[in-house]
Design a protein around this motif. Sequence first.
Motif, short mmCIF file in Angstrom:
data_model
loop_
_atom_site.label_atom_id
_atom_site.label_comp_id
_atom_site.label_asym_id
_atom_site.label_seq_id
_atom_site.Cartn_x
_atom_site.Cartn_y
_atom_site.Cartn_z
N LEU A 20 0.82 -1.21 0.00
CA LEU A 20 0.00 0.00 0.00
C LEU A 20 0.86 1.27 0.00
CD1 LEU A 20 -2.85 -1.14 2.38
CD2 LEU A 20 -2.92 -0.89 -0.10
N TRP A 21 1.96 1.29 0.77
CA TRP A 21 2.86 2.44 0.78
C TRP A 21 3.50 2.63 -0.59
CZ3 TRP A 21 3.13 6.55 3.58
CH2 TRP A 21 2.72 6.53 4.91
N MET A 22 3.94 1.56 -1.21
CA MET A 22 4.57 1.68 -2.51
C MET A 22 3.57 2.12 -3.59
SD MET A 22 7.63 1.42 -1.80
CE MET A 22 8.19 1.71 -3.45
N THR A 23 2.33 1.69 -3.45
CA THR A 23 1.30 2.14 -4.37
C THR A 23 1.07 3.64 -4.20
OG1 THR A 23 0.26 -0.03 -4.37
CG2 THR A 23 -1.11 1.82 -5.06
N LEU A 24 1.07 4.11 -2.96
CA LEU A 24 0.92 5.54 -2.70
C LEU A 24 2.09 6.33 -3.30
CD1 LEU A 24 -0.55 7.89 -1.34
CD2 LEU A 24 0.76 7.42 0.72
N TRP A 25 3.32 5.86 -3.09
CA TRP A 25 4.48 6.54 -3.66
C TRP A 25 4.41 6.53 -5.19
CZ3 TRP A 25 7.19 9.99 -1.44
CH2 TRP A 25 7.45 9.92 -0.08
N SER A 26 3.98 5.43 -5.77
CA SER A 26 3.84 5.35 -7.23
C SER A 26 2.83 6.38 -7.72
CB SER A 26 3.40 3.96 -7.66
OG SER A 26 4.37 3.00 -7.36
N PHE A 27 1.72 6.51 -7.00
CA PHE A 27 0.69 7.47 -7.38
C PHE A 27 1.24 8.90 -7.33
CE2 PHE A 27 -2.80 10.36 -6.28
CZ PHE A 27 -3.58 10.20 -7.42
N LEU A 28 1.96 9.22 -6.28
CA LEU A 28 2.56 10.56 -6.19
C LEU A 28 3.53 10.81 -7.34
CD1 LEU A 28 3.12 10.84 -2.33
CD2 LEU A 28 1.35 11.95 -3.72
N GLY A 29 4.29 9.78 -7.69
CA GLY A 29 5.19 9.90 -8.83
C GLY A 29 4.45 10.14 -10.13
N LEU A 30 3.28 9.52 -10.28
CA LEU A 30 2.50 9.70 -11.50
C LEU A 30 1.94 11.11 -11.62
CD1 LEU A 30 0.58 6.33 -11.83
CD2 LEU A 30 2.52 7.15 -13.16
N VAL A 32 3.76 13.79 -10.67
CA VAL A 32 4.90 14.67 -10.91
C VAL A 32 5.66 14.32 -12.20
CG1 VAL A 32 7.12 15.40 -9.97
CG2 VAL A 32 5.17 15.10 -8.44
N LEU A 33 5.90 13.06 -12.43
CA LEU A 33 6.79 12.64 -13.52
C LEU A 33 6.31 12.93 -14.94
CD1 LEU A 33 8.04 9.28 -11.98
CD2 LEU A 33 9.28 11.45 -12.14
N PRO A 34 5.00 12.94 -15.23
CA PRO A 34 4.59 13.21 -16.61
C PRO A 34 5.06 14.56 -17.14
CG PRO A 34 2.79 12.18 -15.46
CD PRO A 34 3.85 12.49 -14.42
N SER A 35 5.19 15.57 -16.28
CA SER A 35 5.63 16.88 -16.78
C SER A 35 7.05 16.80 -17.34
CB SER A 35 5.52 17.94 -15.68
OG SER A 35 6.36 17.60 -14.61
N LEU A 36 7.90 15.97 -16.75
CA LEU A 36 9.25 15.80 -17.28
C LEU A 36 9.22 15.13 -18.64
CD1 LEU A 36 10.96 14.50 -14.01
CD2 LEU A 36 11.00 16.83 -14.92
N GLN A 69 -2.77 4.41 -30.30
CA GLN A 69 -2.55 4.29 -28.86
C GLN A 69 -3.72 4.83 -28.04
OE1 GLN A 69 1.30 5.61 -27.55
NE2 GLN A 69 2.28 4.71 -29.30
N GLU A 70 -3.94 6.13 -28.10
CA GLU A 70 -4.97 6.72 -27.24
C GLU A 70 -6.12 7.33 -28.02
OE1 GLU A 70 -3.11 8.17 -23.23
OE2 GLU A 70 -2.06 9.11 -24.89
N ASP A 71 -5.88 7.70 -29.26
CA ASP A 71 -6.89 8.33 -30.11
C ASP A 71 -7.54 9.51 -29.39
OD1 ASP A 71 -8.16 8.71 -32.49
OD2 ASP A 71 -9.79 7.32 -32.06
N GLU A 72 -6.68 10.37 -28.89
CA GLU A 72 -7.13 11.56 -28.17
C GLU A 72 -6.29 12.75 -28.67
OE1 GLU A 72 -8.23 12.52 -23.54
OE2 GLU A 72 -6.67 11.07 -23.95
N PRO A 73 -6.62 13.26 -29.89
CA PRO A 73 -5.77 14.28 -30.49
C PRO A 73 -5.73 15.61 -29.74
CG PRO A 73 -7.70 13.89 -31.84
CD PRO A 73 -7.72 12.88 -30.73
N SER A 74 -6.73 15.87 -28.92
CA SER A 74 -6.70 17.07 -28.09
C SER A 74 -7.30 16.73 -26.73
CB SER A 74 -7.47 18.22 -28.75
OG SER A 74 -8.84 17.90 -28.84
N ARG A 75 -6.83 17.45 -25.73
CA ARG A 75 -7.36 17.27 -24.38
C ARG A 75 -7.11 18.55 -23.60
NH1 ARG A 75 -2.26 14.12 -23.99
NH2 ARG A 75 -3.18 12.33 -24.92
N GLU A 80 -4.16 16.94 -19.17
CA GLU A 80 -2.84 16.57 -19.67
C GLU A 80 -1.75 16.78 -18.62
OE1 GLU A 80 -0.13 18.38 -23.09
OE2 GLU A 80 -1.81 17.20 -23.83
N THR A 81 -1.85 17.83 -17.86
CA THR A 81 -0.84 18.14 -16.85
C THR A 81 -0.75 17.04 -15.80
OG1 THR A 81 -1.12 20.50 -17.16
CG2 THR A 81 -0.18 19.80 -15.07
N VAL A 82 -1.87 16.50 -15.40
CA VAL A 82 -1.87 15.52 -14.32
C VAL A 82 -1.64 14.10 -14.82
CG1 VAL A 82 -3.27 14.52 -12.48
CG2 VAL A 82 -3.34 16.98 -12.89
#
Length: 145
Positions: A20-30, A32-36, A69-75, A80-82
Motif C-alpha cells: 500500500l505504501w509503494m502504491t501511494l508513492w507510485s501514485f505521487l510519482g504519476l 509529478v513525472l509526466p511533466s518531465l 494508442q490513445e486516439d485523443e488528439p486534443s485534451r 494533460e498536466t496531471v
Amino acid sequence: MLLGTSAAANSVTGLATLTLWMTLWSFLGLLVLPSLSRSAVIAADRLALSGGIDPAELTRVLGTLDAAQEDEPSRGRLVETVFHPVPALERRVRAIAADDGPDLPKPWNTARTALFLSWASLGLLSRAVHCNCGRPALWVLFPGD
C-alpha cells in the motif's frame, strides 16, 4: 522497512502495508513525472526535425501513433498536466510548427518507466492507471513514441 514506517515484508500485514505504501508513492510519482516526459517528447520531435525529417511526415506519423494508442488528439490542459506523459497531438503539432523549443537531453518516459518498476516494489498502479485498465498487454510497459 520503508521510510520510517512499520512496513517490513516479514508478515502478511507487513507485506500488505508495504504494498500500500509503494502504491501511494507510485501514485505521487504519476502526478509529478509526466511533466518531465512531456518536455522530452517535444525535444525529441524537435531533434527529429533538426535531423532532416519532413515536418509534414512527422505530423502524419504522430497522428498514426496517436490513433493507434490513445486516439485523443486534443485534451484539456489540466487533464494533460496531471495524467499524460505524452502531449496531445495538437500540442505536438503546434510545437513542431514553433520556431524554438526544449533541447535534449530530457528525462523521457519517466512515469511509464516508474509504473514498470513499481512491479518490483509490489505497487499496484501498473494495472490501475486509466490508460492500462482492461488492457493486459500494457500492464508491463505502455508503448511510447
